[in-house]
Structure formats: structure tokens, C-alpha cells
Design a protein around this motif. Sequence first.
Motif, PDB file in Angstrom:
ATOM      1  N   MET A   1       0.918  -1.236   0.021  1.00 49.10           N
ATOM      2  CA  MET A   1      -0.183   0.152  -0.110  1.00 49.10           C
ATOM      3  C   MET A   1       0.761   1.183  -0.004  1.00 49.10           C
ATOM      4  O   MET A   1       0.458   2.267   0.364  1.00 49.10           O
ATOM      5  CB  MET A   1      -0.997  -0.096   1.098  1.00 49.10           C
TER       6      MET A   1
ATOM      7  N   ALA B   1      -4.883   4.262   1.226  1.00 49.79           N
ATOM      8  CA  ALA B   1      -5.944   3.359   1.611  1.00 49.79           C
ATOM      9  C   ALA B   1      -7.304   3.882   1.197  1.00 49.79           C
ATOM     10  O   ALA B   1      -7.586   5.149   1.001  1.00 49.79           O
ATOM     11  CB  ALA B   1      -6.160   2.960   3.070  1.00 49.79           C
ATOM     12  N   GLY B   2      -8.346   2.969   0.732  1.00 45.93           N
ATOM     13  CA  GLY B   2      -9.834   3.325   0.336  1.00 45.93           C
ATOM     14  C   GLY B   2      -9.521   3.760  -1.057  1.00 45.93           C
ATOM     15  O   GLY B   2      -8.897   3.309  -1.832  1.00 45.93           O
TER      16      GLY B   2
ATOM     17  N   ALA C   1     -12.093   0.613   2.178  1.00 52.21           N
ATOM     18  CA  ALA C   1     -11.375   1.559   3.369  1.00 52.21           C
ATOM     19  C   ALA C   1     -11.202   0.593   4.234  1.00 52.21           C
ATOM     20  O   ALA C   1     -10.085   0.732   4.919  1.00 52.21           O
ATOM     21  CB  ALA C   1     -12.476   2.578   3.576  1.00 52.21           C
ATOM     22  N   LEU C   2     -11.751  -0.283   4.835  1.00 49.29           N
ATOM     23  CA  LEU C   2     -11.522  -0.936   6.106  1.00 49.29           C
ATOM     24  C   LEU C   2     -10.434  -2.031   5.802  1.00 49.29           C
ATOM     25  O   LEU C   2      -9.384  -1.808   6.423  1.00 49.29           O
ATOM     26  CB  LEU C   2     -12.690  -1.843   6.574  1.00 49.29           C
TER      27      LEU C   2
ATOM     28  N   LEU D   1      -8.117  -2.083   3.168  1.00 47.65           N
ATOM     29  CA  LEU D   1      -6.805  -1.323   2.732  1.00 47.65           C
ATOM     30  C   LEU D   1      -6.354  -0.197   4.024  1.00 47.65           C
ATOM     31  O   LEU D   1      -5.084  -0.390   4.096  1.00 47.65           O
ATOM     32  CB  LEU D   1      -7.263  -0.388   1.523  1.00 47.65           C
ATOM     33  N   GLY D   2      -7.217  -0.019   4.767  1.00 44.25           N
ATOM     34  CA  GLY D   2      -6.657   0.861   5.914  1.00 44.25           C
ATOM     35  C   GLY D   2      -6.109  -0.007   6.923  1.00 44.25           C
ATOM     36  O   GLY D   2      -4.860   0.246   7.257  1.00 44.25           O
ATOM     37  N   ARG D   3      -6.635  -1.161   7.062  1.00 46.16           N
ATOM     38  CA  ARG D   3      -5.721  -2.234   7.914  1.00 46.16           C
ATOM     39  C   ARG D   3      -4.490  -2.465   7.292  1.00 46.16           C
ATOM     40  O   ARG D   3      -3.514  -2.819   8.080  1.00 46.16           O
ATOM     41  CB  ARG D   3      -6.649  -3.525   7.961  1.00 46.16           C
TER      42      ARG D   3
ATOM     43  N   VAL E   1      -2.555  -0.727   5.612  1.00 44.96           N
ATOM     44  CA  VAL E   1      -1.598   0.414   5.931  1.00 44.96           C
ATOM     45  C   VAL E   1      -1.186   0.298   7.342  1.00 44.96           C
ATOM     46  O   VAL E   1      -0.089   0.611   7.726  1.00 44.96           O
ATOM     47  CB  VAL E   1      -2.219   1.867   5.543  1.00 44.96           C
ATOM     48  N   GLY E   2      -2.186   0.301   8.030  1.00 45.52           N
ATOM     49  CA  GLY E   2      -1.933   0.229   9.521  1.00 45.52           C
ATOM     50  C   GLY E   2      -0.853  -0.927   9.690  1.00 45.52           C
ATOM     51  O   GLY E   2       0.102  -0.596  10.707  1.00 45.52           O
TER      52      GLY E   2
END
Length: 118
Positions: A63, A79-80, A100-101, A103-105, A107-108
Motif C-alpha cells: 500500500m 487506502a480506500g 476502506a477497512l 486497505l486501511g488495515r 496500511v496500519g
Amino acid sequence: MGCSFDTLKNTIDVYNRSVASGNDEEFGRRFMKGQFLSGPFYLFKCTPVVGITIGGLKVNQRMQVLNEYGEPISKLFAAGEIVGGLHGTSYIGGCSLAGALALGRMVGEQLAKNQAAP
């Protein structure tokens, strides 16, 4: 609406002439659905906004945002819906949250790894 009766009437008259002639010289519209000939008419103010874009930033599997040479840009993740290709060439309503969830994870997880690295 903040305009005079004459301004509104002129706007409707110009539109009606465009529909009748099949030629919208003002805006170039090709599909106009009938004239405004008899009321009652109702007006509302509308502010257009961009709800979604198709396209976006290129990222790798981690990502990380890629530059024009396909190389990761240091410390830049995405993300998202900003990630290109997430929706392909069309948008199916209601699909934004899952991307979003997920890809956000991702990235996290990458950020957590970067923090743990010496």
C-alpha cells in the motif's frame, strides 16, 4: 432562489427553445426531456459535490504510493477510494466501506512494521 422573476422566466424560456429546436447552444446538452410549459414549478438550491472518483494513486502490495517510475515514495501510504483500480471502470454503490477497512488495515500493518524496525 435569489434571482428575479424575469431572470427565472428568461432561463426557462431559453431552455424551452433549446428543447424545441433540439439544439442547446448555451450548455451543449444532447438529452433534454421536454419543456416547462405549465406549473406548478418547484425550485431548490443544489450544490454539486464529487462523491467518488474512478482512478487514483498507484500502490504496491504494501500500500505504498508509487511515483511515476513505479518506485515507492518513502513514508507515503494510501487506502480506500484514493487507491486506483479499486472499483475498476464503474462504481457499485455501497462498496466503499469494505475497501476502506481492508486497505486501511493493510496500511496500519505496514506502519506498525515500520515503527518496529530498527
